[in-house]
Structure formats: C-alpha cells, structure tokens
Design a protein around this motif. Structure first.
Motif, PDB file in Angstrom:
ATOM      1  N   GLN A   1      -5.010   0.643  -1.254  1.00  0.00           N
ATOM      2  CA  GLN A   1      -3.712   0.515  -1.921  1.00  0.00           C
ATOM      3  C   GLN A   1      -3.117   1.862  -2.331  1.00  0.00           C
ATOM      4  O   GLN A   1      -1.891   1.980  -2.442  1.00  0.00           O
ATOM      5  CB  GLN A   1      -3.837  -0.360  -3.176  1.00  0.00           C
TER       6      GLN A   1
ATOM      7  N   TYR B   1      -0.683  -0.970 -10.521  1.00  0.00           N
ATOM      8  CA  TYR B   1      -0.776  -2.371 -10.088  1.00  0.00           C
ATOM      9  C   TYR B   1       0.098  -3.281 -10.950  1.00  0.00           C
ATOM     10  O   TYR B   1       0.826  -4.132 -10.419  1.00  0.00           O
ATOM     11  CB  TYR B   1      -2.228  -2.870 -10.140  1.00  0.00           C
TER      12      TYR B   1
ATOM     13  N   GLU C   1       0.845  -1.192   0.000  1.00  0.00           N
ATOM     14  CA  GLU C   1       0.000   0.000   0.000  1.00  0.00           C
ATOM     15  C   GLU C   1       0.885   1.248   0.000  1.00  0.00           C
ATOM     16  O   GLU C   1       1.928   1.272   0.649  1.00  0.00           O
ATOM     17  CB  GLU C   1      -0.904   0.051   1.242  1.00  0.00           C
TER      18      GLU C   1
ATOM     19  N   GLU D   1      -9.985   0.222  -4.450  1.00  0.00           N
ATOM     20  CA  GLU D   1      -8.529   0.232  -4.325  1.00  0.00           C
ATOM     21  C   GLU D   1      -8.009   1.327  -3.400  1.00  0.00           C
ATOM     22  O   GLU D   1      -6.808   1.582  -3.358  1.00  0.00           O
ATOM     23  CB  GLU D   1      -7.900   0.408  -5.714  1.00  0.00           C
TER      24      GLU D   1
END
Length: 318
Positions: A242, A119, A105, A239
C-alpha cells in the motif's frame, strides 16, 4: 462456489487480456475479475493498459460478468469520473458488472503528485466516494461539496437499468469492520475464514469474492521460476504493497524475497490436485466466488486444463 478467471492488467497486453477472457468463457469459467493499475508492480511484468478500455473490448467479445479488482476512486481518478466509467461498463455488459473498489496503493495513486494519506483518511475518502458514485447513478443533477470531493451540476446520462453493486476490498479486522458500513460485497486475496465470517455476520450474509494466482508450466520447477521472476512482490509482508510509491521501490524490496519463499507460497506447475486444493481452501473459508489468475506465458494451457479437468470436478462438488 462460482469459479472465475482473473485478468492481470499488470502482465498482459490488451489483446492478450481479451484473448484470455474469450478462452475463459469457452472453457467454462463463469465470470471475470480484472485489475485496475496505472503501473505494474515491477518492470518484468511490463504492462498496465487502461482498464476501462479493456472492459469495453471484453464486453463485445464475451458474455461473462466482470468485476474490477480493484478500482481506487479517490486520488488518481475523481469518483464522478469512475461513476461515469462504471455506468458505461455496466450498460455495455448488459448489467453484468460489479464495481470493485479499495483504498488503493501509492504505486498507482501518487502519479499526479498528490500526497498519499494514512489508512484512516483513505477509508474516509473511499466511503465518501462510494456515496457520491451511488448518488450520481440515481440520474439527477448533483451538486455537492463533501469533505474530500466536490461536484457541480453533474449528471450521468448513460446508465444501466439498475446500478451496479459495489464490492469493497479489505485486509484485516479494522478494514473489514470499516467496509461493512457501505459495501455490497467483500473482496480479498487471502483465504481468511475469520475475515469472511466477520463480514458476513455484520452484513447479514452479503457475498464475498476472492482472487488467487497460479503459475502453469510443464513442471513445478518451471512454474516456480515464472512466479519468482514475475511476482516476487506477492510475498512482501505487511503494508508495503500500500505504501511503496514506485516500481523501483517494489523491485528493491523484492530482492529480499527468496525463491524458496515463492516456492512455498505458490501453486505452480501442472499438478491439478495442487490447483484444486487451493480452490478448496477458498471455498472452505466461505467465499462465494473465487477468481484464478495465471502468471506467465502458459495461460492458454492453464485455461484449457481447468476447463477440461478441473472445472467439471468443482461443478460436481456443488
């Protein structure tokens, strides 16, 4: 299904984490997960000790296996350093160690000023890092220049008899498909039977671990209050976990989370049937191991109640 205890470094001091590990073994939990963070998710959680120091202490206080849940060996810490740390942890635990890794993260990994990749790049970095870690565990001098990592005349001298397994965390079909290329096992916090099946089908049935949380208290209302105060970030969608880069951003985003949302999603209070139902959900999803974390101050009561009333019931179900 093996039941373990999940140690939350975000919320407890090193001494409390060791205390919980000892109490968990005494109660009959069979293994430990431990989180690896530089920051907590919010200031209310208030802690974040260096996980490798805590693992060293735990190795001298209990005989339980330990899995990191999870380490990011790509940005904040070079994979060669993680290779040494994990090898030492495995030696101290007499081989009862699993290196759990993930793509990480921004909250924890941006602290040295590095850019936070997309990603696809993070997964590429993770796969290269895992390959380098495994090569270093072979015991030879390693000189290597990859796309993301370089080592020169690096050798890990303190190593266990057998290299630790490396389990990989993933959420969603793309991540699961990616990690099947190099993972010894799968890690998640969602009781998602489709993802477990997807991983096991692609890997010939390799193991899957999961983690979940409860908020033990005298009443459900008190438990929900604890979960809402300490872990509102758990209800953030998509997300965000993250990509948000700071504790302050998580606190801002968490203002959108309502107490009702936490009440709906949390196992809170002392009703063991509710706690048991959550564990059955993970069992039915196909997980081989599930690790339970307590949120808040009543961890002693939670561990004792599980050991007295819940773990024997689960063992009888096997």
């Amino acid at each position: 299904m093996r039941i373990g205890y999940f140690l939350s470094c975000e919320e407890y001091t090193p001494a409390q984490l060791v205390e919980q590990a000892v109490a968990a073994e005494r109660a009959g939990f069979e293994a430990l997960w431990i989180s690896d963070h530089f920051h907590p998710w919010n200031d209310e959680q208030g802690q974040s000790p260096f996980v490798w120091s805590v693992i060293g202490a735990i190795s001298q206080a209990t005989s339980l296996p330990v899995t990191t849940a999870v380490t990011c060996p790509t940005v904040r810490v070079h994979p060669a350093v993680i290779a040494q740390a994990a090898a030492t942890a495995s030696v101290m635990l007499d081989g009862r160690f699993v290196l759990g890794v993930g793509t990480g993260e921004a909250l924890n990994e941006h602290v040295l000023g590095d850019a936070w990749p997309s990603y696809d790049v993070r997964m590429e970095m993770l796969e290269e890092a895992v390959a380098l870690i495994r090569r270093l565990w072979e015991g030879d001098f390693v000189t290597s220049r990859g796309r993301h990592y370089e080592v020169s005349n690096a050798r890990i001298y303190t190593r266990p008899e057998s290299p630790p397994p490396i389990y990989v965390s993933g959420f969603g079909p793309k991540a699961v498909d990616d990690l099947t290329r190099f993972a010894d096992g799968f890690m998640s916090t969602n009781p998602d039977a489709e993802m477990v099946s997807r991983f096991k089908d692609a890997t010939g049935g390799k193991p899957a671990q999961a983690g979940c949380k409860v908020a033990w208290a005298d009443t459900r209302e008190e438990g929900v209050d604890i979960a809402y105060r300490l872990w509102p970030n758990a209800a953030l969608p998509g997300e965000l976990s993250q990509v948000l880069p700071s504790v302050r951003h998580f606190e801002q985003a968490s203002t959108l989370v309502t107490r009702d949302a936490i009440a709906e999603s949390s196992v809170a209070g002392p009703d063991l049937d509710e706690h048991l139902a959550q564990l059955h959900e993970y069992r039915d999803a196909g997980f081989d191991e599930v690790y339970v974390a307590n949120m808040g101050p009543h961890y002693r009561e939670m561990i004792e109640a599980y050991g007295r009333d819940l773990l024997p019931t689960l063992r009888s179900d096997r």
